[in-house]
Motif scaffolding. Structure first.
Motif, short mmCIF file in Angstrom:
data_model
loop_
_atom_site.label_atom_id
_atom_site.label_comp_id
_atom_site.label_asym_id
_atom_site.label_seq_id
_atom_site.Cartn_x
_atom_site.Cartn_y
_atom_site.Cartn_z
N ASN A 1 -93.49 19.81 6.05
CA ASN A 1 -93.25 18.65 6.78
C ASN A 1 -93.83 17.35 6.68
O ASN A 1 -93.53 16.49 7.58
CB ASN A 1 -93.27 19.04 8.56
CG ASN A 1 -94.60 19.07 8.94
OD1 ASN A 1 -95.60 18.72 8.20
ND2 ASN A 1 -94.73 19.94 10.00
N THR B 1 -103.01 20.17 0.52
CA THR B 1 -103.55 21.36 1.32
C THR B 1 -104.27 22.27 0.49
O THR B 1 -103.14 22.70 -0.48
CB THR B 1 -102.78 21.59 2.63
OG1 THR B 1 -103.43 22.55 3.12
CG2 THR B 1 -101.50 22.29 1.90
N GLY C 1 -105.09 19.17 4.06
CA GLY C 1 -105.14 20.45 4.67
C GLY C 1 -106.24 21.34 4.34
O GLY C 1 -106.32 21.45 3.03
N ARG D 1 -96.20 25.00 6.66
CA ARG D 1 -95.72 24.15 7.22
C ARG D 1 -96.24 22.51 7.39
O ARG D 1 -95.52 21.75 7.44
CB ARG D 1 -95.86 24.56 8.85
CG ARG D 1 -95.12 23.65 9.83
CD ARG D 1 -95.43 24.05 11.54
NE ARG D 1 -97.00 24.37 11.67
CZ ARG D 1 -97.76 23.34 11.67
NH1 ARG D 1 -97.50 22.13 11.93
NH2 ARG D 1 -99.07 23.62 12.01
N ILE D 2 -97.57 22.40 7.16
CA ILE D 2 -98.21 21.03 7.46
C ILE D 2 -97.70 20.25 5.96
O ILE D 2 -97.68 19.21 5.87
CB ILE D 2 -99.67 21.14 7.67
CG1 ILE D 2 -100.34 21.85 6.57
CG2 ILE D 2 -99.88 21.54 9.07
CD1 ILE D 2 -102.04 21.78 6.67
N VAL E 1 -106.95 17.92 8.03
CA VAL E 1 -106.06 18.82 9.18
C VAL E 1 -106.38 20.11 9.05
O VAL E 1 -105.99 20.61 7.71
CB VAL E 1 -104.41 18.29 8.84
CG1 VAL E 1 -103.50 19.25 9.77
CG2 VAL E 1 -104.17 16.80 9.02
N TRP F 1 -105.93 24.28 9.35
CA TRP F 1 -104.99 25.29 9.43
C TRP F 1 -105.59 26.62 9.60
O TRP F 1 -106.62 26.78 9.19
CB TRP F 1 -103.94 25.25 8.25
CG TRP F 1 -104.21 25.35 7.14
CD1 TRP F 1 -104.61 24.46 6.10
CD2 TRP F 1 -104.68 26.79 6.26
NE1 TRP F 1 -104.96 25.04 4.87
CE2 TRP F 1 -104.90 26.56 5.13
CE3 TRP F 1 -104.47 28.03 6.76
CZ2 TRP F 1 -105.14 27.48 4.08
CZ3 TRP F 1 -104.74 29.31 5.76
CH2 TRP F 1 -105.07 28.80 4.59
N GLY G 1 -97.08 16.34 7.01
CA GLY G 1 -98.15 16.45 7.52
C GLY G 1 -99.38 16.04 6.95
O GLY G 1 -100.33 15.40 7.32
N VAL G 2 -99.37 16.56 5.67
CA VAL G 2 -100.47 16.27 4.64
C VAL G 2 -99.97 15.86 3.46
O VAL G 2 -98.73 16.36 2.86
CB VAL G 2 -101.42 17.38 4.67
CG1 VAL G 2 -102.08 17.70 6.08
CG2 VAL G 2 -100.63 18.79 4.11
N ASP H 1 -98.96 28.17 8.80
CA ASP H 1 -99.43 26.91 9.15
C ASP H 1 -99.71 25.94 7.91
O ASP H 1 -99.14 24.89 7.85
CB ASP H 1 -100.66 26.67 10.16
CG ASP H 1 -100.64 27.39 11.25
OD1 ASP H 1 -99.32 27.44 11.77
OD2 ASP H 1 -101.56 27.54 12.03
N SER H 2 -100.48 26.58 6.89
CA SER H 2 -100.65 25.83 5.73
C SER H 2 -99.06 25.48 4.91
O SER H 2 -99.16 24.18 4.42
CB SER H 2 -101.43 26.79 4.88
OG SER H 2 -100.58 27.68 4.01
#
Length: 324
Positions: free
Chosen positions: A204, A210, A142, A200-201, A190, A192, A206-207, A197-198
């Protein structure tokens, strides 16, 4: 361009029908401001505060409407944004030299932009060079969809010492070097746009790693610890690496053209937020600084970005739009 605002995050209207509209961050930072500043101010002063969330990009509206839901009186923004807006006449001058780029803003806080990673998959703390090593550490990465912080990180990943980052980035060769480094990682990125957002990813899954707003990740971890059976379900154990981190200054600006009463309310809120006990309350709710006093993140150079952001933002947009 209008400031990108969401629906109101919280409304605290009390007394006299007066409401101050504030554009600020969302996520944990905005909630901490509600609890430490805006709600007690409303109770103490009889002036409601309506907070809208915006994404914090570099554009402050030149055509702010005189009234309506986008008619913010105060906005929280990065120091570089405030400097540019001040020189363009988009913020109320608060004092200082007539030509000063710092005469339109009041310091609010510092937030770290650091490397956050999934400790369940990488036990020891990685650095930015590891961030680019997708062979050893396969997975998504991220990064902020903004040249600010992203170009500094790319140069540090390429071996530039933090103390030399802005000297290198001020040259055409340094800019080309940063974008070349980003191009190496591009298929795995990904993007953000907000601190929330940073968090969250990475939270969860997602990355794998980040760049992230440290305060948002810390707040996410605190929520998980407080309610492990609910908020913590499916969440990752996220670490924060402060080595080669960045220290991003945020400031308050006041919109130009306010009537005297609204300008006074905005200034009252600024004075209220500067109170020692309220600053301490906010710091307890939003922990954006390293626990280790030895950690020394690189201060983001607001003067550099004041001079170079328009050009580097265009280059960044062109790079994003070009075929991978």
């Amino acid at each position: 361009m209008l400031l990108a605002l969401s629906a109101p995050a919280r409304v605290d209207a009390r007394g006299g029908g007066h409401t101050l509209v504030v554009a600020s961050w969302g996520g944990a930072l905005g909630k901490a401001q509600d609890q430490a500043f805006f709600q007690p101010f409303a109770r103490a002063k009889g002036v409601g505060v309506r907070r809208f969330a915006w994404d914090g990009d570099a554009q402050v509206p030149a055509n702010r409407p005189a009234r309506g839901r986008h008619a913010w009186a105060m906005a929280l923004m990065e120091d570089s944004t405030a400097r540019i807006a001040c020189m363009q006449g988009l913020l109320q001058r608060l004092g200082g030299s007539a030509g000063s780029a710092e005469a339109c803003s009041v310091p609010a806080l510092h937030d770290g932009i650091v490397l956050a990673w999934d400790r369940g998959r990488i036990p020891s703390a990685p650095r930015w060079s590891d961030f680019w090593d997708v062979v050893r550490y396969p997975g998504k990465r991220g990064l902020r969809k903004d040249p600010r912080s992203t170009l500094e990180i790319a140069l540090m990943a390429d071996g530039v010492a933090p103390a030399d980052v802005y000297t290198v980035l001020a040259t055409p060769e340094g800019v080309a070097r940063a974008f070349h480094k980003l191009s190496q990682l591009r298929p795995y990125i990904v993007w953000w746009t907000t601190g929330a957002d940073s968090a969250r990813i990475i939270g969860n899954g997602g990355v794998l790693m980040t760049s992230a707003a440290a305060g948002e990740v810390a707040a996410q971890a605190a929520t998980q610890a407080a309610a492990p059976s609910a908020a913590g379900r499916g969440r990752r154990d996220v670490g924060l690496q402060w080595a080669q981190g960045l220290d991003d200054g945020l400031s308050w600006g006041i919109a130009p053209g306010l009537d005297a009463a609204e300008r006074d309310r905005a200034r009252d809120l600024l004075h209220y937020m500067a109170g020692t006990d309220r600053v301490a309350r906010f710091a307890a709710l939003y922990r954006a600084r390293p626990d280790d006093a030895a950690a020394q993140p690189l201060p983001m150079d607001a003067a550099f970005w004041q001079d170079h952001l328009p050009d580097l933002a265009r280059k960044f947009a062109d790079w994003l739009a070009a075929p991978a």
